[in-house]
Design a protein around this motif. Structure first.
Motif, PDB file in Angstrom:
ATOM      1  N   ALA A 237       0.843  -1.206   0.000  1.00 15.72           N
ATOM      2  CA  ALA A 237       0.000   0.000   0.000  1.00 15.72           C
ATOM      3  C   ALA A 237       0.876   1.253   0.000  1.00 15.72           C
ATOM      4  CB  ALA A 237      -0.925  -0.005   1.207  1.00 15.72           C
ATOM      5  N   LEU A 238       1.923   1.205   0.798  1.00  9.95           N
ATOM      6  CA  LEU A 238       2.818   2.367   0.846  1.00  9.95           C
ATOM      7  C   LEU A 238       3.511   2.606  -0.482  1.00  9.95           C
ATOM      8  CD1 LEU A 238       4.480   2.142   4.376  1.00  9.95           C
ATOM      9  CD2 LEU A 238       2.836   3.824   3.538  1.00  9.95           C
ATOM     10  N   THR A 239       4.055   1.546  -1.074  1.00  6.64           N
ATOM     11  CA  THR A 239       4.752   1.742  -2.343  1.00  6.64           C
ATOM     12  C   THR A 239       3.767   2.170  -3.427  1.00  6.64           C
ATOM     13  OG1 THR A 239       4.577  -0.612  -2.814  1.00  6.64           O
ATOM     14  CG2 THR A 239       6.629   0.155  -1.857  1.00  6.64           C
ATOM     15  N   PHE A 240       2.589   1.600  -3.386  1.00  4.59           N
ATOM     16  CA  PHE A 240       1.531   2.027  -4.302  1.00  4.59           C
ATOM     17  C   PHE A 240       1.383   3.544  -4.225  1.00  4.59           C
ATOM     18  CE2 PHE A 240      -2.707   2.680  -5.887  1.00  4.59           C
ATOM     19  CZ  PHE A 240      -3.005   1.602  -6.704  1.00  4.59           C
ATOM     20  N   TRP A 241       1.250   3.996  -3.026  1.00  3.94           N
ATOM     21  CA  TRP A 241       1.030   5.403  -2.776  1.00  3.94           C
ATOM     22  C   TRP A 241       2.220   6.259  -3.213  1.00  3.94           C
ATOM     23  CZ3 TRP A 241      -2.978   8.018  -2.682  1.00  3.94           C
ATOM     24  CH2 TRP A 241      -3.076   9.257  -2.053  1.00  3.94           C
TER      25      TRP A 241
ATOM     26  N   ARG B 134       4.904   5.534  -5.126  1.00  3.69           N
ATOM     27  CA  ARG B 134       5.335   5.468  -6.521  1.00  3.69           C
ATOM     28  C   ARG B 134       4.414   6.261  -7.437  1.00  3.69           C
ATOM     29  NH1 ARG B 134       7.086  -0.868  -7.446  1.00  3.69           N
ATOM     30  NH2 ARG B 134       8.613  -0.959  -5.739  1.00  3.69           N
ATOM     31  N   LEU B 135       3.117   6.058  -7.240  1.00  2.00           N
ATOM     32  CA  LEU B 135       2.184   6.785  -8.095  1.00  2.00           C
ATOM     33  C   LEU B 135       2.275   8.284  -7.823  1.00  2.00           C
ATOM     34  CD1 LEU B 135      -0.932   4.472  -8.161  1.00  2.00           C
ATOM     35  CD2 LEU B 135       1.161   4.434  -9.533  1.00  2.00           C
ATOM     36  N   HIS B 136       2.448   8.596  -6.570  1.00  5.38           N
ATOM     37  CA  HIS B 136       2.576  10.008  -6.240  1.00  5.38           C
ATOM     38  C   HIS B 136       3.818  10.617  -6.883  1.00  5.38           C
ATOM     39  CE1 HIS B 136       2.242  13.730  -4.117  1.00  5.38           C
ATOM     40  NE2 HIS B 136       3.505  13.612  -3.767  1.00  5.38           N
TER      41      HIS B 136
ATOM     42  N   THR C 120      11.364   8.630 -10.535  1.00  5.15           N
ATOM     43  CA  THR C 120      10.004   8.906 -10.084  1.00  5.15           C
ATOM     44  C   THR C 120       9.692   8.261  -8.733  1.00  5.15           C
ATOM     45  OG1 THR C 120       9.083   7.017 -11.299  1.00  5.15           O
ATOM     46  CG2 THR C 120       9.186   9.118 -12.453  1.00  5.15           C
ATOM     47  N   ARG C 121      10.204   7.064  -8.523  1.00  4.50           N
ATOM     48  CA  ARG C 121       9.902   6.394  -7.245  1.00  4.50           C
ATOM     49  C   ARG C 121      10.555   7.122  -6.074  1.00  4.50           C
ATOM     50  NH1 ARG C 121      10.440  -0.090  -8.519  1.00  4.50           N
ATOM     51  NH2 ARG C 121       8.953  -0.141 -10.264  1.00  4.50           N
ATOM     52  N   LEU C 122      11.825   7.442  -6.242  1.00  2.00           N
ATOM     53  CA  LEU C 122      12.509   8.123  -5.144  1.00  2.00           C
ATOM     54  C   LEU C 122      11.904   9.498  -4.927  1.00  2.00           C
ATOM     55  CD1 LEU C 122      16.228   7.090  -5.619  1.00  2.00           C
ATOM     56  CD2 LEU C 122      14.342   5.926  -4.474  1.00  2.00           C
ATOM     57  N   HIS C 123      11.547  10.113  -6.016  1.00  2.00           N
ATOM     58  CA  HIS C 123      10.927  11.425  -5.877  1.00  2.00           C
ATOM     59  C   HIS C 123       9.593  11.334  -5.147  1.00  2.00           C
ATOM     60  CE1 HIS C 123       9.870  15.511  -6.650  1.00  2.00           C
ATOM     61  NE2 HIS C 123       8.714  15.102  -7.097  1.00  2.00           N
ATOM     62  N   GLY C 124       8.847  10.295  -5.407  1.00  5.10           N
ATOM     63  CA  GLY C 124       7.590  10.111  -4.698  1.00  5.10           C
ATOM     64  C   GLY C 124       7.808  10.018  -3.200  1.00  5.10           C
ATOM     65  N   LEU C 125       8.754   9.196  -2.834  1.00  6.98           N
ATOM     66  CA  LEU C 125       9.103   9.060  -1.414  1.00  6.98           C
ATOM     67  C   LEU C 125       9.506  10.397  -0.817  1.00  6.98           C
ATOM     68  CD1 LEU C 125       8.974   6.321  -0.163  1.00  6.98           C
ATOM     69  CD2 LEU C 125      10.501   5.750  -2.033  1.00  6.98           C
ATOM     70  N   LEU C 126      10.431  11.057  -1.486  1.00  5.40           N
ATOM     71  CA  LEU C 126      11.013  12.261  -0.907  1.00  5.40           C
ATOM     72  C   LEU C 126      10.024  13.412  -0.842  1.00  5.40           C
ATOM     73  CD1 LEU C 126      14.561  12.023  -2.455  1.00  5.40           C
ATOM     74  CD2 LEU C 126      13.876  11.688  -0.067  1.00  5.40           C
ATOM     75  N   SER C 127       9.235  13.570  -1.887  1.00  3.27           N
ATOM     76  CA  SER C 127       8.318  14.707  -1.852  1.00  3.27           C
ATOM     77  C   SER C 127       7.270  14.511  -0.764  1.00  3.27           C
ATOM     78  CB  SER C 127       7.679  14.934  -3.222  1.00  3.27           C
ATOM     79  OG  SER C 127       6.792  13.900  -3.524  1.00  3.27           O
ATOM     80  N   LEU C 128       6.838  13.280  -0.573  1.00  4.52           N
ATOM     81  CA  LEU C 128       5.893  13.032   0.516  1.00  4.52           C
ATOM     82  C   LEU C 128       6.552  13.239   1.871  1.00  4.52           C
ATOM     83  CD1 LEU C 128       3.979   9.918  -0.864  1.00  4.52           C
ATOM     84  CD2 LEU C 128       3.024  12.169  -0.419  1.00  4.52           C
ATOM     85  N   GLU C 129       7.781  12.761   1.989  1.00  5.54           N
ATOM     86  CA  GLU C 129       8.468  12.899   3.274  1.00  5.54           C
ATOM     87  C   GLU C 129       8.728  14.368   3.590  1.00  5.54           C
ATOM     88  OE1 GLU C 129      12.135  10.754   3.526  1.00  5.54           O
ATOM     89  OE2 GLU C 129      12.411  11.241   5.658  1.00  5.54           O
ATOM     90  N   VAL C 130       9.244  15.075   2.595  1.00  2.00           N
ATOM     91  CA  VAL C 130       9.597  16.478   2.801  1.00  2.00           C
ATOM     92  C   VAL C 130       8.362  17.320   3.102  1.00  2.00           C
ATOM     93  CG1 VAL C 130      10.216  18.496   1.413  1.00  2.00           C
ATOM     94  CG2 VAL C 130      11.811  16.591   1.632  1.00  2.00           C
ATOM     95  N   ALA C 131       7.258  16.980   2.467  1.00  2.00           N
ATOM     96  CA  ALA C 131       6.035  17.744   2.694  1.00  2.00           C
ATOM     97  C   ALA C 131       5.346  17.314   3.986  1.00  2.00           C
ATOM     98  CB  ALA C 131       5.086  17.586   1.511  1.00  2.00           C
ATOM     99  N   GLY C 132       5.916  16.340   4.673  1.00  2.00           N
ATOM    100  CA  GLY C 132       5.382  15.976   5.980  1.00  2.00           C
ATOM    101  C   GLY C 132       4.219  15.008   5.952  1.00  2.00           C
ATOM    102  N   HIS C 133       4.000  14.355   4.802  1.00  2.00           N
ATOM    103  CA  HIS C 133       2.852  13.451   4.736  1.00  2.00           C
ATOM    104  C   HIS C 133       3.085  12.126   5.451  1.00  2.00           C
ATOM    105  CE1 HIS C 133       0.176  15.742   2.080  1.00  2.00           C
ATOM    106  NE2 HIS C 133       1.273  16.179   1.500  1.00  2.00           N
TER     107      HIS C 133
END
Lengths: 215, 215
Positions: free
Chosen positions: A175-179, A181-183, B180-193
DNA sequence: GCATTCAGTGATAGCCTCTCACTCACGCTT
DNA sequence: AAGCGTGAGTGAGAGGCTATCACTGAATGC
């Protein structure tokens, strides 16, 4: 709560303010949102809006809440469609992408740059949790591998965000990677970082969804 | 070009303006950047800054350029380290994460919400391409599977962003998903999600890097 | 030594958010 | 039906911002 004429008028004006606000946001972004301009567009004078919203921040917070609500509803509706878990997961991804691209500024209002000091109020984090819960619910129907790697282990004991869902770690992980990666895809696409690169973001998105469902 | 005292003074003042700008951005975000406040902090009057920058937009554009430059340099340095392709790819991911978390607002300046009408000038897109080139170079050293799926096919003929790199489609594909995957992780993390969710973003990041290198 | 160039100034226009005192009409209560 | 209180909307104004302009005064280069 009384449905007095005044109350009706009030809620109607509030709704129109929000409507105009969305128009402004869609064309110029949230940072350019101006209460003054909204008031002028509605034929009133600037300070009049302060009868309806305590200030610019409160208006934006409410818009953020509406955006979350809209996404959560779209997710809920998609998850409730009939079909196997894989189909529904793919449909969820598709819904997310359509929702994001339909109004990029609305997407960015939620997932874009936050104001440094901003803390989302509880009713908003509740909706975010609701979205995550739908995603989790669908992911739980997917076949999943045995836990592997330190993060799966970590998830066994660090899962307060999935409090009332008994899914095993690999499901949470998916679920996390889904979220994320797509994001990643969507935030880059919406922010225009793919323009000029010459490939079709939709196909990359589809490939990532496939990888997600296969992995 | 002449290194006259005036030139030296000029470049020094420009540098100090940028420095103060970064301080402001780090604490209050780019949207709150105020030329006036910078001038006041430097002990001058507001309009003085217009001798050094044509306006707020030009200053921000230059800061964006510096941010890109900084990331590109960090990438280049990491890619030049000795080691196998896998190690270097993992190191690249680590560099990206460290760079992002070191100054979240700088990250958001590049990858956060863009101003709707904004088009990055050529020198900035050139640096972005440089970053992608480094990533591509490292990914090219990784073992890769046979092309599979419609996106790989699509990439064979839609690769202007990798113009002068002869890598086969699966390599391009991996570079993109890496990004894109790393960016997804980082943008969510940085934005505090991720705050309040209770898991360690670093471990999820590591797991994604593993998946990227395995896949 | 003198003319030129250029950094920095205050004033000003035009935005913005937000407060305040005020008016006046609407609708609830009697 | 009459009147009173609530609350919507106003203009003025404080204080912030970007940006332009004419001006001053000092450093620079000849």
């Amino acid at each position: 709560m009384a449905d007095s004429p005044r109350e009706r008028y009030r809620t109607q004006v509030r709704a129109e303010i929000k409507e105009r606000a969305w128009e402004q946001i869609a064309t110029a972004g949230a940072s350019a949102l101006s209460l003054n301009a909204i008031a002028k567009a509605m034929g009133m004078s600037g300070p009049a809006l302060y009868r309806y919203f305590a200030g610019r921040d409160e208006l934006i917070t409410e818009l953020i809440g509406d955006a979350y609500r809209s996404l959560a509803d779209a997710f809920r509706a998609t998850a409730d469609e009939s079909g196997g878990a894989e189909e529904r997961a793919a449909a969820l991804a598709h819904t997310l992408r359509r929702w994001s691209l339909k109004d990029p500024q609305r997407y960015l209002l939620i997932y874009g740059t936050p104001v440094p000091g901003y803390h989302a109020p509880d009713d908003i984090t509740a909706i975010a949790a609701e979205i995550m819960a739908v995603l989790l619910e669908v992911c739980a129907g997917l076949p999943y591998p045995a836990p592997a790697g330190p993060f799966d282990e970590h998830l066994e004991t660090h899962r307060p965000w999935a409090e009332d869902h008994p899914a095993p770690a690999p499901v949470l992980h998916r679920a996390l990677t889904f979220w994320t990666r797509l994001h990643g895809l969507l935030s880059l696409e919406v922010a225009g970082h793919f323009t000029g690169m010459g490939f079709d973001p939709g196909l990359l998105f589809a490939a990532e969804v496939d990888a997600l469902l296969a992995g």
